[in-house]
Motif scaffolding. Structure first.
Motif, PDB file in Angstrom:
ATOM      1  N   TYR A   1       0.834  -1.209   0.000  1.00  8.61           N
ATOM      2  CA  TYR A   1       0.000   0.000   0.000  1.00  8.61           C
ATOM      3  C   TYR A   1       0.869   1.259   0.000  1.00  8.61           C
ATOM      4  CZ  TYR A   1      -3.541  -3.360   1.560  1.00  8.61           C
ATOM      5  OH  TYR A   1      -4.378  -4.435   1.682  1.00  8.61           O
ATOM      6  N   PHE A   2       1.859   1.293   0.882  1.00  4.85           N
ATOM      7  CA  PHE A   2       2.733   2.464   0.976  1.00  4.85           C
ATOM      8  C   PHE A   2       3.555   2.647  -0.301  1.00  4.85           C
ATOM      9  CE2 PHE A   2       2.104   1.786   5.594  1.00  4.85           C
ATOM     10  CZ  PHE A   2       1.659   3.053   5.920  1.00  4.85           C
ATOM     11  N   ALA A   3       4.070   1.545  -0.853  1.00  2.48           N
ATOM     12  CA  ALA A   3       4.902   1.634  -2.058  1.00  2.48           C
ATOM     13  C   ALA A   3       4.087   2.099  -3.263  1.00  2.48           C
ATOM     14  CB  ALA A   3       5.554   0.289  -2.344  1.00  2.48           C
ATOM     15  N   SER A   4       2.880   1.579  -3.417  1.00  2.00           N
ATOM     16  CA  SER A   4       2.059   2.002  -4.558  1.00  2.00           C
ATOM     17  C   SER A   4       1.617   3.451  -4.398  1.00  2.00           C
ATOM     18  CB  SER A   4       0.861   1.080  -4.755  1.00  2.00           C
ATOM     19  OG  SER A   4       0.048   1.042  -3.600  1.00  2.00           O
ATOM     20  N   ALA A   5       1.277   3.857  -3.178  1.00  2.00           N
ATOM     21  CA  ALA A   5       0.902   5.252  -2.940  1.00  2.00           C
ATOM     22  C   ALA A   5       2.096   6.180  -3.171  1.00  2.00           C
ATOM     23  CB  ALA A   5       0.368   5.425  -1.521  1.00  2.00           C
ATOM     24  N   GLY A   6       3.272   5.775  -2.709  1.00  2.34           N
ATOM     25  CA  GLY A   6       4.473   6.575  -2.910  1.00  2.34           C
ATOM     26  C   GLY A   6       4.820   6.732  -4.377  1.00  2.34           C
ATOM     27  N   THR A   7       4.660   5.656  -5.147  1.00  2.00           N
ATOM     28  CA  THR A   7       4.931   5.704  -6.578  1.00  2.00           C
ATOM     29  C   THR A   7       3.984   6.675  -7.271  1.00  2.00           C
ATOM     30  OG1 THR A   7       5.728   3.421  -6.537  1.00  2.00           O
ATOM     31  CG2 THR A   7       5.087   4.325  -8.685  1.00  2.00           C
TER      32      THR A   7
ATOM     33  N   ARG B   1       5.008  10.267  -9.065  1.00  2.00           N
ATOM     34  CA  ARG B   1       4.631  10.521 -10.457  1.00  2.00           C
ATOM     35  C   ARG B   1       3.762  11.767 -10.588  1.00  2.00           C
ATOM     36  NH1 ARG B   1       3.075   4.420 -12.554  1.00  2.00           N
ATOM     37  NH2 ARG B   1       5.208   3.595 -12.561  1.00  2.00           N
ATOM     38  N   SER B   2       2.894  12.002  -9.614  1.00  2.00           N
ATOM     39  CA  SER B   2       2.023  13.185  -9.676  1.00  2.00           C
ATOM     40  C   SER B   2       2.826  14.480  -9.576  1.00  2.00           C
ATOM     41  CB  SER B   2       0.952  13.145  -8.589  1.00  2.00           C
ATOM     42  OG  SER B   2       1.492  13.424  -7.309  1.00  2.00           O
ATOM     43  N   PHE B   3       4.019  14.415  -8.963  1.00  2.00           N
ATOM     44  CA  PHE B   3       4.913  15.571  -8.877  1.00  2.00           C
ATOM     45  C   PHE B   3       5.889  15.628 -10.053  1.00  2.00           C
ATOM     46  CE2 PHE B   3       3.928  15.386  -4.224  1.00  2.00           C
ATOM     47  CZ  PHE B   3       3.315  16.625  -4.157  1.00  2.00           C
ATOM     48  N   GLY B   4       5.751  14.704 -11.004  1.00  2.00           N
ATOM     49  CA  GLY B   4       6.567  14.726 -12.205  1.00  2.00           C
ATOM     50  C   GLY B   4       7.850  13.925 -12.147  1.00  2.00           C
ATOM     51  N   PHE B   5       8.066  13.167 -11.074  1.00  2.00           N
ATOM     52  CA  PHE B   5       9.264  12.342 -10.966  1.00  2.00           C
ATOM     53  C   PHE B   5       9.042  10.999 -11.648  1.00  2.00           C
ATOM     54  CE2 PHE B   5       9.511  15.098  -7.221  1.00  2.00           C
ATOM     55  CZ  PHE B   5      10.800  15.578  -7.338  1.00  2.00           C
ATOM     56  N   PRO B   6      10.036  10.505 -12.400  1.00  2.00           N
ATOM     57  CA  PRO B   6       9.928   9.141 -12.928  1.00  2.00           C
ATOM     58  C   PRO B   6      10.025   8.171 -11.740  1.00  2.00           C
ATOM     59  CG  PRO B   6      11.787  10.328 -13.926  1.00  2.00           C
ATOM     60  CD  PRO B   6      11.250  11.164 -12.821  1.00  2.00           C
ATOM     61  N   ALA B   7       9.000   7.379 -11.528  1.00  2.00           N
ATOM     62  CA  ALA B   7       8.980   6.476 -10.375  1.00  2.00           C
ATOM     63  C   ALA B   7       8.430   5.122 -10.783  1.00  2.00           C
ATOM     64  CB  ALA B   7       8.120   7.081  -9.259  1.00  2.00           C
ATOM     65  N   ARG B   8       8.893   4.092 -10.061  1.00  2.00           N
ATOM     66  CA  ARG B   8       8.390   2.745 -10.318  1.00  2.00           C
ATOM     67  C   ARG B   8       8.138   2.017  -9.001  1.00  2.00           C
ATOM     68  NH1 ARG B   8      13.859   0.098 -12.983  1.00  2.00           N
ATOM     69  NH2 ARG B   8      15.164   0.138 -11.120  1.00  2.00           N
ATOM     70  N   TYR B   9       7.208   1.086  -9.070  1.00  2.00           N
ATOM     71  CA  TYR B   9       6.835   0.218  -7.957  1.00  2.00           C
ATOM     72  C   TYR B   9       7.648  -1.064  -8.082  1.00  2.00           C
ATOM     73  CZ  TYR B   9       3.916  -3.059  -5.325  1.00  2.00           C
ATOM     74  OH  TYR B   9       3.454  -4.007  -4.457  1.00  2.00           O
TER      75      TYR B   9
ATOM     76  N   SER C   1      10.139 -12.442   4.234  1.00  2.00           N
ATOM     77  CA  SER C   1      11.121 -11.483   3.731  1.00  2.00           C
ATOM     78  C   SER C   1      10.597 -10.673   2.546  1.00  2.00           C
ATOM     79  CB  SER C   1      12.400 -12.211   3.305  1.00  2.00           C
ATOM     80  OG  SER C   1      12.951 -12.931   4.375  1.00  2.00           O
ATOM     81  N   ALA C   2       9.364 -10.956   2.105  1.00  2.00           N
ATOM     82  CA  ALA C   2       8.787 -10.233   0.964  1.00  2.00           C
ATOM     83  C   ALA C   2       8.627  -8.756   1.312  1.00  2.00           C
ATOM     84  CB  ALA C   2       7.450 -10.839   0.576  1.00  2.00           C
ATOM     85  N   HIS C   3       8.853  -7.902   0.319  1.00  2.00           N
ATOM     86  CA  HIS C   3       8.778  -6.461   0.564  1.00  2.00           C
ATOM     87  C   HIS C   3       8.448  -5.737  -0.736  1.00  2.00           C
ATOM     88  CE1 HIS C   3       9.380  -2.883   2.878  1.00  2.00           C
ATOM     89  NE2 HIS C   3      10.373  -2.441   2.123  1.00  2.00           N
ATOM     90  N   ALA C   4       7.902  -4.548  -0.632  1.00  2.00           N
ATOM     91  CA  ALA C   4       7.627  -3.683  -1.783  1.00  2.00           C
ATOM     92  C   ALA C   4       8.114  -2.281  -1.445  1.00  2.00           C
ATOM     93  CB  ALA C   4       6.139  -3.667  -2.096  1.00  2.00           C
ATOM     94  N   TRP C   5       8.593  -1.556  -2.467  1.00  2.00           N
ATOM     95  CA  TRP C   5       9.082  -0.198  -2.253  1.00  2.00           C
ATOM     96  C   TRP C   5       8.953   0.593  -3.540  1.00  2.00           C
ATOM     97  CZ3 TRP C   5      11.916  -4.612  -2.469  1.00  2.00           C
ATOM     98  CH2 TRP C   5      12.874  -4.725  -3.467  1.00  2.00           C
ATOM     99  N   CYS C   6       9.169   1.870  -3.425  1.00  2.00           N
ATOM    100  CA  CYS C   6       9.126   2.790  -4.557  1.00  2.00           C
ATOM    101  C   CYS C   6      10.561   3.161  -4.918  1.00  2.00           C
ATOM    102  CB  CYS C   6       8.336   4.038  -4.145  1.00  2.00           C
ATOM    103  SG  CYS C   6       8.379   5.398  -5.320  1.00  2.00           S
ATOM    104  N   GLU C   7      10.825   3.316  -6.211  1.00  2.00           N
ATOM    105  CA  GLU C   7      12.114   3.820  -6.664  1.00  2.00           C
ATOM    106  C   GLU C   7      11.885   5.030  -7.550  1.00  2.00           C
ATOM    107  OE1 GLU C   7      14.784  -0.255  -6.654  1.00  2.00           O
ATOM    108  OE2 GLU C   7      14.245   0.632  -8.578  1.00  2.00           O
ATOM    109  N   VAL C   8      12.729   6.048  -7.400  1.00  2.00           N
ATOM    110  CA  VAL C   8      12.653   7.281  -8.182  1.00  2.00           C
ATOM    111  C   VAL C   8      13.940   7.409  -8.991  1.00  2.00           C
ATOM    112  CG1 VAL C   8      12.503   9.794  -8.046  1.00  2.00           C
ATOM    113  CG2 VAL C   8      11.165   8.399  -6.489  1.00  2.00           C
TER     114      VAL C   8
END
Length: 67
Positions: free
Chosen positions: A8-14, A18-26, A49-56
């Motif tokens: 949830y946090f990673a998808s919201a962060g992505t 993106r809404s601020f114009g940064f190239p981002a991926r989940y 150990s599974a995890h999700a995050w946002c990358e810019v």
């Protein structure tokens, strides 16, 4: 915190980045800490150990993980 919270946090962060114009991926993968490795430098990776995050993407640096 349950294991789905990071998705949830990673998808919201992505979407926020993106809404601020940064190239981002989940991203989904696994995370382990150095103290989880045994004396042979092996670690057992399980579903816990599974995890999700946002990358810019930052020019000159590349993809930077955000937590």
């Amino acid at each position: 915190m349950d294991s789905a919270s990071c998705t949830y946090f990673a998808s919201a962060g992505t979407l926020l980045m993106r809404s601020f114009g940064f190239p981002a991926r989940y991203v989904e993968g696994f995370i382990v800490t150095p103290d989880e490795f045994n004396s042979d430098n092996y670690v057992e990776v399980t579903d816990r150990s599974a995890h999700a995050w946002c990358e810019v993407y930052i020019d000159g640096t590349g993809w930077v993980p955000l937590e």
